[in-house]
Design a protein around this motif. Structure first.
Motif, PDB file in Angstrom:
ATOM      1  N   CYS A  12       0.854  -1.192   0.000  1.00 44.68           N
ATOM      2  CA  CYS A  12       0.000   0.000   0.000  1.00 44.68           C
ATOM      3  C   CYS A  12       0.889   1.240   0.000  1.00 44.68           C
ATOM      4  CB  CYS A  12      -0.913   0.004   1.230  1.00 44.68           C
ATOM      5  SG  CYS A  12      -1.805   1.558   1.457  1.00 44.68           S
ATOM      6  N   LEU A  13       0.683   2.099  -0.998  1.00 43.29           N
ATOM      7  CA  LEU A  13       1.518   3.297  -1.161  1.00 43.29           C
ATOM      8  C   LEU A  13       1.484   4.178   0.091  1.00 43.29           C
ATOM      9  CD1 LEU A  13       3.200   5.127  -3.053  1.00 43.29           C
ATOM     10  CD2 LEU A  13       1.029   6.139  -3.806  1.00 43.29           C
ATOM     11  N   PHE A  14       0.289   4.431   0.620  1.00 43.71           N
ATOM     12  CA  PHE A  14       0.206   5.377   1.753  1.00 43.71           C
ATOM     13  C   PHE A  14       0.631   4.726   3.065  1.00 43.71           C
ATOM     14  CE2 PHE A  14      -3.004   8.444  -0.471  1.00 43.71           C
ATOM     15  CZ  PHE A  14      -1.995   8.824  -1.342  1.00 43.71           C
ATOM     16  N   ARG A  22       1.914  16.786   1.211  1.00 44.36           N
ATOM     17  CA  ARG A  22       1.499  17.440  -0.034  1.00 44.36           C
ATOM     18  C   ARG A  22       1.278  16.410  -1.143  1.00 44.36           C
ATOM     19  NH1 ARG A  22       1.120  22.449   1.184  1.00 44.36           N
ATOM     20  NH2 ARG A  22       2.609  23.393   2.637  1.00 44.36           N
ATOM     21  N   ASP A  23       0.195  16.618  -1.901  1.00 46.93           N
ATOM     22  CA  ASP A  23      -0.088  15.751  -3.040  1.00 46.93           C
ATOM     23  C   ASP A  23       1.029  15.906  -4.076  1.00 46.93           C
ATOM     24  OD1 ASP A  23      -2.965  14.354  -4.191  1.00 46.93           O
ATOM     25  OD2 ASP A  23      -1.387  14.819  -5.648  1.00 46.93           O
ATOM     26  N   ILE A  24       1.438  14.791  -4.654  1.00 49.36           N
ATOM     27  CA  ILE A  24       2.553  14.795  -5.606  1.00 49.36           C
ATOM     28  C   ILE A  24       2.150  15.480  -6.919  1.00 49.36           C
ATOM     29  CG2 ILE A  24       2.102  12.588  -6.779  1.00 49.36           C
ATOM     30  CD1 ILE A  24       5.084  11.922  -6.323  1.00 49.36           C
ATOM     31  N   ALA A  25       0.862  15.551  -7.203  1.00 49.44           N
ATOM     32  CA  ALA A  25       0.356  16.187  -8.436  1.00 49.44           C
ATOM     33  C   ALA A  25      -0.744  17.162  -8.042  1.00 49.44           C
ATOM     34  CB  ALA A  25      -0.161  15.130  -9.405  1.00 49.44           C
ATOM     35  N   PRO A  26      -0.377  18.306  -7.463  1.00 44.28           N
ATOM     36  CA  PRO A  26      -1.384  19.199  -6.878  1.00 44.28           C
ATOM     37  C   PRO A  26      -2.373  19.748  -7.894  1.00 44.28           C
ATOM     38  CG  PRO A  26       0.804  20.223  -6.859  1.00 44.28           C
ATOM     39  CD  PRO A  26       0.988  18.806  -7.304  1.00 44.28           C
ATOM     40  N   LYS A  27      -3.655  19.768  -7.513  1.00 46.48           N
ATOM     41  CA  LYS A  27      -4.732  20.283  -8.352  1.00 46.48           C
ATOM     42  C   LYS A  27      -5.127  21.697  -7.925  1.00 46.48           C
ATOM     43  CE  LYS A  27      -4.884  15.844  -9.574  1.00 46.48           C
ATOM     44  NZ  LYS A  27      -3.991  15.169  -8.635  1.00 46.48           N
ATOM     45  N   ALA A  28      -4.430  22.266  -6.947  1.00 39.54           N
ATOM     46  CA  ALA A  28      -4.732  23.598  -6.425  1.00 39.54           C
ATOM     47  C   ALA A  28      -3.484  24.088  -5.679  1.00 39.54           C
ATOM     48  CB  ALA A  28      -5.925  23.534  -5.476  1.00 39.54           C
ATOM     49  N   VAL A  73      -3.259  19.067   0.025  1.00 39.19           N
ATOM     50  CA  VAL A  73      -2.649  18.217   1.052  1.00 39.19           C
ATOM     51  C   VAL A  73      -3.517  16.982   1.229  1.00 39.19           C
ATOM     52  CG1 VAL A  73      -2.042  18.107   3.522  1.00 39.19           C
ATOM     53  CG2 VAL A  73      -1.579  20.200   2.208  1.00 39.19           C
ATOM     54  N   LEU A  74      -2.897  15.839   1.431  1.00 38.62           N
ATOM     55  CA  LEU A  74      -3.605  14.592   1.716  1.00 38.62           C
ATOM     56  C   LEU A  74      -3.431  14.269   3.194  1.00 38.62           C
ATOM     57  CD1 LEU A  74      -2.329  12.500  -1.336  1.00 38.62           C
ATOM     58  CD2 LEU A  74      -4.466  13.806  -1.165  1.00 38.62           C
ATOM     59  N   VAL A  75      -4.539  13.932   3.844  1.00 38.63           N
ATOM     60  CA  VAL A  75      -4.493  13.560   5.260  1.00 38.63           C
ATOM     61  C   VAL A  75      -4.896  12.096   5.371  1.00 38.63           C
ATOM     62  CG1 VAL A  75      -5.220  14.159   7.582  1.00 38.63           C
ATOM     63  CG2 VAL A  75      -5.247  15.909   5.793  1.00 38.63           C
ATOM     64  N   VAL A 124     -13.250  13.270  -0.185  1.00 39.46           N
ATOM     65  CA  VAL A 124     -12.901  11.876   0.130  1.00 39.46           C
ATOM     66  C   VAL A 124     -13.421  11.000  -1.004  1.00 39.46           C
ATOM     67  CG1 VAL A 124     -12.970  10.022   1.830  1.00 39.46           C
ATOM     68  CG2 VAL A 124     -13.145  12.406   2.602  1.00 39.46           C
ATOM     69  N   ASN A 125     -12.606  10.801  -2.014  1.00 42.12           N
ATOM     70  CA  ASN A 125     -12.992   9.944  -3.131  1.00 42.12           C
ATOM     71  C   ASN A 125     -13.089   8.505  -2.631  1.00 42.12           C
ATOM     72  OD1 ASN A 125     -12.891  12.122  -4.964  1.00 42.12           O
ATOM     73  ND2 ASN A 125     -10.677  11.876  -5.216  1.00 42.12           N
ATOM     74  N   THR A 126     -14.172   7.835  -3.050  1.00 42.32           N
ATOM     75  CA  THR A 126     -14.427   6.491  -2.512  1.00 42.32           C
ATOM     76  C   THR A 126     -14.838   5.542  -3.628  1.00 42.32           C
ATOM     77  OG1 THR A 126     -15.160   7.531  -0.446  1.00 42.32           O
ATOM     78  CG2 THR A 126     -15.691   5.195  -0.749  1.00 42.32           C
ATOM     79  N   GLY A 156     -16.135   6.906  -7.453  1.00 43.47           N
ATOM     80  CA  GLY A 156     -15.716   8.081  -6.687  1.00 43.47           C
ATOM     81  C   GLY A 156     -14.353   8.601  -7.082  1.00 43.47           C
ATOM     82  N   GLY A 157     -13.651   7.851  -7.946  1.00 42.00           N
ATOM     83  CA  GLY A 157     -12.345   8.308  -8.406  1.00 42.00           C
ATOM     84  C   GLY A 157     -11.213   7.994  -7.453  1.00 42.00           C
ATOM     85  N   GLN A 158     -11.429   7.024  -6.552  1.00 44.88           N
ATOM     86  CA  GLN A 158     -10.361   6.664  -5.607  1.00 44.88           C
ATOM     87  C   GLN A 158      -9.314   5.825  -6.328  1.00 44.88           C
ATOM     88  OE1 GLN A 158     -11.717   4.581  -2.078  1.00 44.88           O
ATOM     89  NE2 GLN A 158      -9.699   4.701  -1.107  1.00 44.88           N
ATOM     90  N   THR A 159      -8.064   6.290  -6.284  1.00 43.00           N
ATOM     91  CA  THR A 159      -6.982   5.567  -6.957  1.00 43.00           C
ATOM     92  C   THR A 159      -6.011   4.939  -5.970  1.00 43.00           C
ATOM     93  OG1 THR A 159      -5.637   7.571  -7.156  1.00 43.00           O
ATOM     94  CG2 THR A 159      -7.110   7.050  -8.999  1.00 43.00           C
ATOM     95  N   VAL A 160      -6.009   5.398  -4.732  1.00 42.07           N
ATOM     96  CA  VAL A 160      -5.152   4.804  -3.689  1.00 42.07           C
ATOM     97  C   VAL A 160      -6.077   4.271  -2.601  1.00 42.07           C
ATOM     98  CG1 VAL A 160      -3.333   5.184  -1.999  1.00 42.07           C
ATOM     99  CG2 VAL A 160      -3.254   6.396  -4.196  1.00 42.07           C
ATOM    100  N   ASP A 161      -6.028   2.951  -2.399  1.00 37.61           N
ATOM    101  CA  ASP A 161      -6.988   2.312  -1.493  1.00 37.61           C
ATOM    102  C   ASP A 161      -6.507   2.328  -0.048  1.00 37.61           C
ATOM    103  OD1 ASP A 161      -8.876   1.902  -3.454  1.00 37.61           O
ATOM    104  OD2 ASP A 161      -8.161  -0.105  -3.968  1.00 37.61           O
ATOM    105  N   VAL A 200      -7.617   5.135   2.884  1.00 36.57           N
ATOM    106  CA  VAL A 200      -8.484   6.312   2.980  1.00 36.57           C
ATOM    107  C   VAL A 200      -7.662   7.589   3.190  1.00 36.57           C
ATOM    108  CG1 VAL A 200      -8.928   6.003   5.471  1.00 36.57           C
ATOM    109  CG2 VAL A 200     -10.563   7.280   4.059  1.00 36.57           C
ATOM    110  N   HIS A 201      -8.075   8.642   2.484  1.00 38.51           N
ATOM    111  CA  HIS A 201      -7.378   9.922   2.588  1.00 38.51           C
ATOM    112  C   HIS A 201      -8.365  11.054   2.337  1.00 38.51           C
ATOM    113  CE1 HIS A 201      -6.969   8.260  -1.478  1.00 38.51           C
ATOM    114  NE2 HIS A 201      -7.115   9.505  -1.924  1.00 38.51           N
ATOM    115  N   VAL A 202      -8.129  12.166   3.004  1.00 38.20           N
ATOM    116  CA  VAL A 202      -8.919  13.384   2.797  1.00 38.20           C
ATOM    117  C   VAL A 202      -8.046  14.362   2.017  1.00 38.20           C
ATOM    118  CG1 VAL A 202     -10.132  15.304   3.901  1.00 38.20           C
ATOM    119  CG2 VAL A 202     -10.154  13.035   4.974  1.00 38.20           C
ATOM    120  N   HIS A 203      -8.569  14.825   0.887  1.00 40.83           N
ATOM    121  CA  HIS A 203      -7.890  15.892   0.152  1.00 40.83           C
ATOM    122  C   HIS A 203      -8.279  17.231   0.785  1.00 40.83           C
ATOM    123  CE1 HIS A 203      -6.930  13.525  -3.641  1.00 40.83           C
ATOM    124  NE2 HIS A 203      -7.896  12.784  -3.155  1.00 40.83           N
ATOM    125  N   VAL A 204      -7.298  18.054   1.105  1.00 40.15           N
ATOM    126  CA  VAL A 204      -7.540  19.432   1.542  1.00 40.15           C
ATOM    127  C   VAL A 204      -7.111  20.330   0.383  1.00 40.15           C
ATOM    128  CG1 VAL A 204      -7.055  21.219   3.250  1.00 40.15           C
ATOM    129  CG2 VAL A 204      -7.030  18.794   3.933  1.00 40.15           C
TER     130      VAL A 204
END
Ligand code: AMP
Ligand code: ZN
Length: 113
Positions: free
Chosen positions: A3-5, A28-34, A38-40, A85-87, A91-96, A98-102
């Motif tokens: 698991c990556l995370f 910090r997200d490796i490919a920031p969209k804003a 940040v991923l929590v 929280v993509n699920t 939902g577009g979840q690519t890393v299984d 759980v993470h919250v995008h801020v």
């Protein structure tokens, strides 16, 4: 389990950590969209928000407490920000793990695409 995370939580995958508690980690997200992206994550592995709520709701509370603390630390509270929280596949979840995008620092549209 591969698991990556979990790798990030273990310090085996490099990340720019911006916030830590005993049970959560934010980086910090490796490919920031804003400008702020940040991923929590919980340090413990849980697949998604549903399994986390079922197995350890107190940890879900810690996760969202950390996410709002990150928003404050990033200075985006007054302007506003988005928690995502993509699920699952739709939902577009690519890393299984759980993470919250801020997300903050720019306006977001609703509904998302
Ligand atoms: P999601 O699509 O909701 O599962 O989000 C996964 C996020 O993880 C994406 O925004 C990716 O850019 C991000 N990501 C993938 N690998 C890494 C990494 N090694 N470090 C930081 N962020 C990552
Ligand atoms: Zn994991």
């Amino acid at each position: 389990m591969d698991c990556l995370f979990c790798g990030v939580a273990a310090g085996e995958v490099p990340a720019t950590v911006v916030h830590e508690t005993d049970r959560t980690l934010a980086f910090r997200d490796i490919a920031p969209k804003a400008p702020t992206h940040v991923l929590v994550i919980p340090r413990d592995h849980h697949r998604d928000i549903g399994t986390l709520m079922a197995d350890d709701p107190a940890l879900a509370e810690d996760l969202f407490a950390a996410a709002t603390a990150v928003a404050a630390q990033e200075g985006v509270v007054e302007a506003g920000y988005r928690l995502v929280v993509n699920t699952g596949p739709d939902g577009g979840q690519t890393v299984d793990h759980v993470h919250v995008h801020v997300l903050g620092g720019r306006p977001f549209t609703w509904p998302p695409g």
